[in-house]
Design an enzyme around this catalytic site. Structure first.
Site, PDB file in Angstrom:
ATOM      1  N   SER A 145      65.976 -20.316 -31.153  1.00  0.00           N
ATOM      2  CA  SER A 145      65.121 -20.923 -32.180  1.00  0.00           C
ATOM      3  C   SER A 145      65.557 -22.374 -32.372  1.00  0.00           C
ATOM      4  O   SER A 145      66.666 -22.760 -31.977  1.00  0.00           O
ATOM      5  CB  SER A 145      65.299 -20.149 -33.482  1.00  0.00           C
ATOM      6  OG  SER A 145      64.778 -20.855 -34.581  1.00  0.00           O
ATOM      7  N   TYR A 158      68.596 -15.667 -40.674  1.00  0.00           N
ATOM      8  CA  TYR A 158      67.919 -16.030 -39.421  1.00  0.00           C
ATOM      9  C   TYR A 158      68.693 -17.158 -38.729  1.00  0.00           C
ATOM     10  O   TYR A 158      68.966 -17.106 -37.524  1.00  0.00           O
ATOM     11  CB  TYR A 158      66.484 -16.461 -39.732  1.00  0.00           C
ATOM     12  CG  TYR A 158      65.611 -16.678 -38.514  1.00  0.00           C
ATOM     13  CD1 TYR A 158      65.055 -15.600 -37.834  1.00  0.00           C
ATOM     14  CD2 TYR A 158      65.331 -17.961 -38.053  1.00  0.00           C
ATOM     15  CE1 TYR A 158      64.240 -15.795 -36.723  1.00  0.00           C
ATOM     16  CE2 TYR A 158      64.520 -18.171 -36.942  1.00  0.00           C
ATOM     17  CZ  TYR A 158      63.976 -17.085 -36.288  1.00  0.00           C
ATOM     18  OH  TYR A 158      63.176 -17.289 -35.176  1.00  0.00           O
TER      19      TYR A 158
END
Ligand code: NAP
Length: 253
Positions: A145, A158
């Protein structure tokens, strides 16, 4: 005859979270390049099956929750039973939870870490053990990410999981390169999928993000499939422990 280094004919690829979004797109892209696909998902994935079958490649669905350790062996064993071997693993399944760090719950921490990093490691370990038994080469692609590189806002578990993913990609690459297993990752930028639905519904945030992307648009699921083919193929044989950003230039700003 000179073999196309991007050709995946005869290869078997496992893709987790293949029922939707980036996972579905990568499954179809790998099939277009010649691979048979094992799609791992929590729910039926008829659309993915149809799209893969349309390429002429075979599709095997395994319904599993990757957060359960008991799923790991069934994914590897089920794939080998169906296709006799495995060659490629795409660790794509992932979740996100949004809340202020001050209010963030233990449950939102644990659920994200279990799926995004713990299951990724143990599935990779089981895959690597099978490749070593086979005596073949393998490719692992971890879906990272922008928050493998940046801190983000309101997504602490996350960010922790995707930052850990970058370190773990390097650690696994270091140990398994000698076994012919390349471990790399793809860091998608801001892509229009379920994962970013909440962000896109916030008009102001959507525009802020868009303004920062040099390519002038959010990414689509299809933007990921070419890079996945590259990292699954012979063309990337001397690339180990690297995270490739596919972000329209977001990190270059
Ligand atoms: P998505 O549509 O939400 O896809 C996530 C996939 O993971 C779904 O197929 C989901 O299945 C599956 N999954 C989640 N938990 C699972 C579990 N316990 N067992 C099995 N499968 C599970 O979003 P996406 O954008 O395609 O996300 C794919 C990956 O890209 C994720 O790792 C995400 O973090 C990463 N990513 C996305 C973006 C972006 O902008 N979209 C950016 C950076 C990274 P269900 O449908 O059953 O929930």
């Amino acid at each position: 005859m000179v073999r196309n280094p991007f050709d995946l004919s005869g290869k078997v690829a496992i893709v987790t979270g293949s029922n939707t979004g980036l996972g579905q797109s990568m499954a179809v892209g790998l099939a277009q390049a010649g691979a048979d696909i094992v799609g791992v998902a929590r729910r039926e994935q008829l659309e993915t099956e149809q799209k893969v079958s349309a390429t002429g490649r075979r599709f095997h669905s395994i319904l599993a929750d990757v957060s359960q350790m008991t799923s790991i062996d069934s994914i590897i064993n089920g794939s080998v039973e169906r296709f006799s071997k495995i060659d490629i693993l795409v660790n794509n399944a992932g979740i996100i939870r949004r809340n202020d760090a001050l209010d963030f719950s233990e449950q939102d921490w644990d659920e994200v870490m279990d799926i995004n990093i713990k299951s990724l490691f143990f599935l990779s370990q089981a895959f690597a053990r099978q490749i070593i038994v086979q005596g073949t080469q393998g490719n692992i692609i971890n879906i990272a990410s922008m928050l493998s590189f940046q801190g983000g806002i309101r997504v602490p578990s996350y960010t922790a999981s995707k930052s850990a993913l970058m370190g773990l990609t390097r650690a696994m690459a270091n140990e398994w390169a000698a076994h012919g297993i390349n471990v790399n990752g793809i860091a998608p930028g801001y892509m229009s999928t379920n994962n970013t639905a909440a962000l896109r519904e916030d008009g102001e945030r959507y525009q802020e993000i868009l303004n920062r992307i040099p390519a002038g648009r959010w990414g689509t699921s299809e933007d990921i499939s070419g890079p996945a083919v590259f990292l699954a193929s012979e063309a990337s044989r001397y690339i180990n422990g690297f995270i490739l950003a596919v972000d329209g230039g977001w990190l270059a700003r």
